[in-house]
Design an enzyme around this catalytic site. Structure first.
Site, PDB file in Angstrom:
ATOM      1  N   TYR A  65      41.966  67.609  54.942  1.00  0.00           N
ATOM      2  CA  TYR A  65      42.148  68.133  56.296  1.00  0.00           C
ATOM      3  C   TYR A  65      43.558  68.705  56.472  1.00  0.00           C
ATOM      4  O   TYR A  65      44.540  67.958  56.505  1.00  0.00           O
ATOM      5  CB  TYR A  65      41.877  67.056  57.351  1.00  0.00           C
ATOM      6  CG  TYR A  65      40.486  66.451  57.263  1.00  0.00           C
ATOM      7  CD1 TYR A  65      39.398  67.212  56.831  1.00  0.00           C
ATOM      8  CD2 TYR A  65      40.249  65.138  57.598  1.00  0.00           C
ATOM      9  CE1 TYR A  65      38.127  66.672  56.744  1.00  0.00           C
ATOM     10  CE2 TYR A  65      38.970  64.584  57.516  1.00  0.00           C
ATOM     11  CZ  TYR A  65      37.920  65.357  57.085  1.00  0.00           C
ATOM     12  OH  TYR A  65      36.665  64.811  56.994  1.00  0.00           O
ATOM     13  N   HIS A 128      34.661  62.097  48.925  1.00  0.00           N
ATOM     14  CA  HIS A 128      34.524  63.103  49.986  1.00  0.00           C
ATOM     15  C   HIS A 128      33.612  64.268  49.577  1.00  0.00           C
ATOM     16  O   HIS A 128      33.884  64.962  48.607  1.00  0.00           O
ATOM     17  CB  HIS A 128      35.931  63.643  50.322  1.00  0.00           C
ATOM     18  CG  HIS A 128      35.997  64.423  51.596  1.00  0.00           C
ATOM     19  ND1 HIS A 128      37.173  64.863  52.126  1.00  0.00           N
ATOM     20  CD2 HIS A 128      35.020  64.833  52.463  1.00  0.00           C
ATOM     21  CE1 HIS A 128      36.939  65.520  53.253  1.00  0.00           C
ATOM     22  NE2 HIS A 128      35.635  65.519  53.472  1.00  0.00           N
TER      23      HIS A 128
HETATM   24  P1  NAD Z   1      33.315  67.136  65.977  1.00  0.00           P
HETATM   25  O1  NAD Z   1      31.873  67.356  66.107  1.00  0.00           O
HETATM   26  O2  NAD Z   1      33.868  65.822  66.300  1.00  0.00           O
HETATM   27  O3  NAD Z   1      34.066  68.301  66.823  1.00  0.00           O
HETATM   28  C1  NAD Z   1      35.464  68.412  66.838  1.00  0.00           C
HETATM   29  C2  NAD Z   1      35.880  69.524  67.767  1.00  0.00           C
HETATM   30  O4  NAD Z   1      35.575  69.171  69.118  1.00  0.00           O
HETATM   31  C3  NAD Z   1      37.399  69.779  67.759  1.00  0.00           C
HETATM   32  O5  NAD Z   1      37.637  71.147  67.985  1.00  0.00           O
HETATM   33  C4  NAD Z   1      37.884  68.968  68.949  1.00  0.00           C
HETATM   34  O6  NAD Z   1      39.114  69.453  69.458  1.00  0.00           O
HETATM   35  C5  NAD Z   1      36.763  69.204  69.919  1.00  0.00           C
HETATM   36  N1  NAD Z   1      36.632  68.165  70.951  1.00  0.00           N
HETATM   37  C6  NAD Z   1      36.676  66.829  70.811  1.00  0.00           C
HETATM   38  N2  NAD Z   1      36.478  66.233  72.009  1.00  0.00           N
HETATM   39  C7  NAD Z   1      36.295  67.220  72.924  1.00  0.00           C
HETATM   40  C8  NAD Z   1      36.050  67.235  74.323  1.00  0.00           C
HETATM   41  N3  NAD Z   1      35.933  66.121  75.042  1.00  0.00           N
HETATM   42  N4  NAD Z   1      35.925  68.433  74.933  1.00  0.00           N
HETATM   43  C9  NAD Z   1      36.018  69.590  74.241  1.00  0.00           C
HETATM   44  N5  NAD Z   1      36.260  69.650  72.909  1.00  0.00           N
HETATM   45  C10 NAD Z   1      36.388  68.448  72.264  1.00  0.00           C
HETATM   46  O7  NAD Z   1      33.688  67.557  64.482  1.00  0.00           O
HETATM   47  P2  NAD Z   1      34.611  66.944  63.348  1.00  0.00           P
HETATM   48  O8  NAD Z   1      36.002  66.787  63.822  1.00  0.00           O
HETATM   49  O9  NAD Z   1      34.351  67.746  62.147  1.00  0.00           O
HETATM   50  O10 NAD Z   1      33.979  65.515  63.075  1.00  0.00           O
HETATM   51  C11 NAD Z   1      34.587  64.319  63.511  1.00  0.00           C
HETATM   52  C12 NAD Z   1      35.312  63.619  62.380  1.00  0.00           C
HETATM   53  O11 NAD Z   1      34.367  63.146  61.431  1.00  0.00           O
HETATM   54  C13 NAD Z   1      36.266  64.490  61.565  1.00  0.00           C
HETATM   55  O12 NAD Z   1      37.504  64.666  62.220  1.00  0.00           O
HETATM   56  C14 NAD Z   1      36.351  63.697  60.286  1.00  0.00           C
HETATM   57  O13 NAD Z   1      37.214  62.594  60.458  1.00  0.00           O
HETATM   58  C15 NAD Z   1      34.916  63.199  60.134  1.00  0.00           C
HETATM   59  N6  NAD Z   1      34.094  64.088  59.276  1.00  0.00           N
HETATM   60  C16 NAD Z   1      33.960  63.762  57.977  1.00  0.00           C
HETATM   61  C17 NAD Z   1      33.235  64.587  57.108  1.00  0.00           C
HETATM   62  C18 NAD Z   1      33.118  64.216  55.671  1.00  0.00           C
HETATM   63  O14 NAD Z   1      33.647  63.192  55.267  1.00  0.00           O
HETATM   64  N7  NAD Z   1      32.438  64.970  54.853  1.00  0.00           N
HETATM   65  C19 NAD Z   1      32.656  65.759  57.594  1.00  0.00           C
HETATM   66  C20 NAD Z   1      32.781  66.058  58.943  1.00  0.00           C
HETATM   67  C21 NAD Z   1      33.510  65.210  59.779  1.00  0.00           C
END
Ligand code: NAD
Length: 319
Positions: A65, A128
């Site tokens: 990230y 990952h």
């Molecule tokens: P998400 O679906 O959580 O969306 C994140 C987006 O939504 C960001 O732009 C954030 O600023 C925005 N957001 C958050 N809260 C909000 C709100 N209340 N109003 C408006 N916008 C809002 O997507 P993500 O960040 O990809 O997934 C969450 C976490 O899961 C990641 O940060 C990561 O830690 C993990 N993840 C892991 C993998 C993997 O291991 N392969 C893949 C995807 C995500």
């Protein structure tokens, strides 16, 4: 388990058989690495502190990230607070097209993460996006290397992460992982995580972590970032959902998260956060109840693209 803080009630669930209790909402730290656009590091730090003060105790990050930026920033924000949280990071993915699941790289990777995160142990160490690797190597080389690292005391538990549930299952059937993190496979748009992973995890008492409850931004007012892999049609449906929620006087992100929190088995839903106001709003969703009429209408709009997926990883690992 439910705990009341000054402003909120937080619910906790067991993370499989780790003995850890994780908050129903987890802090996804990828936005701290500017993955969804530039963010202010001071605001990011405040977001982390606000989350901890309100009972969010599960934090997930990766060297990938922001090409190590998210780990650096999270490490800075956790100074003096590390002991309050359960910290997860990853290994094997280092760039959009950079993967290295070799034992040698994994051994170096954990030390680099420990340094950036300013800690001497990681609670959950995860391979990952394994669908981009040779799954045989992940099973026969990566996880044995991760196991040795665990025996050295640098990490406490091991997990696997990625997009295709079947590939995650294949790894978990071959190696006794503590957790499985699946992303964009359980939220308003999609529920195929359940068909493949939920009963398996329940039966083996594996912790199931649901990531990207906002479908990586589609289920927010701002919509998807430019790199989002979902077909345009799904992104367009996201806009209609946001409009409908607005007409009900609510916010699509809140409704989408509440939907995820209602999952009966998932230990924690990870939400990407870098701004205090998002933390505040997302905490409110923990106590919200969704209006069944609104949900019904949202589902009708989603129906034509329900369970639609996109390719990720090596073709032999799609699905
Ligand atoms: P998400 O679906 O959580 O969306 C994140 C987006 O939504 C960001 O732009 C954030 O600023 C925005 N957001 C958050 N809260 C909000 C709100 N209340 N109003 C408006 N916008 C809002 O997507 P993500 O960040 O990809 O997934 C969450 C976490 O899961 C990641 O940060 C990561 O830690 C993990 N993840 C892991 C993998 C993997 O291991 N392969 C893949 C995807 C995500």
């Amino acid at each position: 388990m439910t705990v009341r803080t000054d402003a909120h009630i937080m619910e906790y669930r067991a993370l499989g058989q780790t003995g850890l209790q994780v908050s129903r909402i987890g802090f996804g730290a990828s936005p701290l690495g500017n993955v969804f656009g530039a963010t202010d590091p001071a605001q990011g730090k405040l977001a982390v502190h606000l989350a901890i003060d309100n009972g969010i105790n599960f934090f997930d990050v990766s060297p990938y990230y922001g090409l190590t930026l998210a780990e650096e920033r999270l490490g800075d924000a956790l100074v003096g607070k590390r002991y309050k949280i359960i910290l997860a990071t990853k290994c094997g993915r280092y760039g959009a097209d950079q993967f290295d699941f070799s034992a040698q790289r994994i051994v170096a990777s954990v030390d680099e993460s420990l340094r950036r995160l300013k800690t001497d142990y990681i609670d959950l160490f995860q391979a990952h996006d394994v669908e981009f690797g040779d799954v045989d190597q992940v099973i026969n080389e990566t996880f044995p290397a991760m196991q040795k690292i665990r025996e050295q005391g640098k990490v406490r538990f091991l997990g696997v992460t990625g997009y295709p549930p079947k590939t995650l299952l294949r790894v978990a059937e071959a190696f006794p992982v503590d957790t499985i993190l699946s992303y964009c496979r359980f939220n308003l748009f999609i529920d195929d995580m359940d068909a493949v992973l939920t009963a398996f995890c329940k039966e083996r008492n594996i912790g199931l972590i649901n990531a990207s409850g906002l479908h990586m931004g589609i289920l927010t007012e701002d919509g998807a970032p430019p790199w989002h892999p979902a077909p345009r049609e799904i992104q367009a449906v996201g806009r209609k959902l946001a409009d409908l929620c607005r007409s009900y006087g609510t916010d699509i992100a809140k409704v989408a998260l509440r939907f995820c929190f209602d999952h009966p088995y998932v230990s924690s839903t990870l939400v990407g956060m870098s701004r205090p106001e998002h933390v505040k709003r997302n905490l409110e969703s923990v106590q919200l109840e969704n209006d069944p009429n609104l949900l019904k209408q949202l589902k009708a709009i989603i129906a034509p693209v329900h369970n639609r997926i996109w390719p990720s990883g090596r073709p032999e690992n799609y699905g």
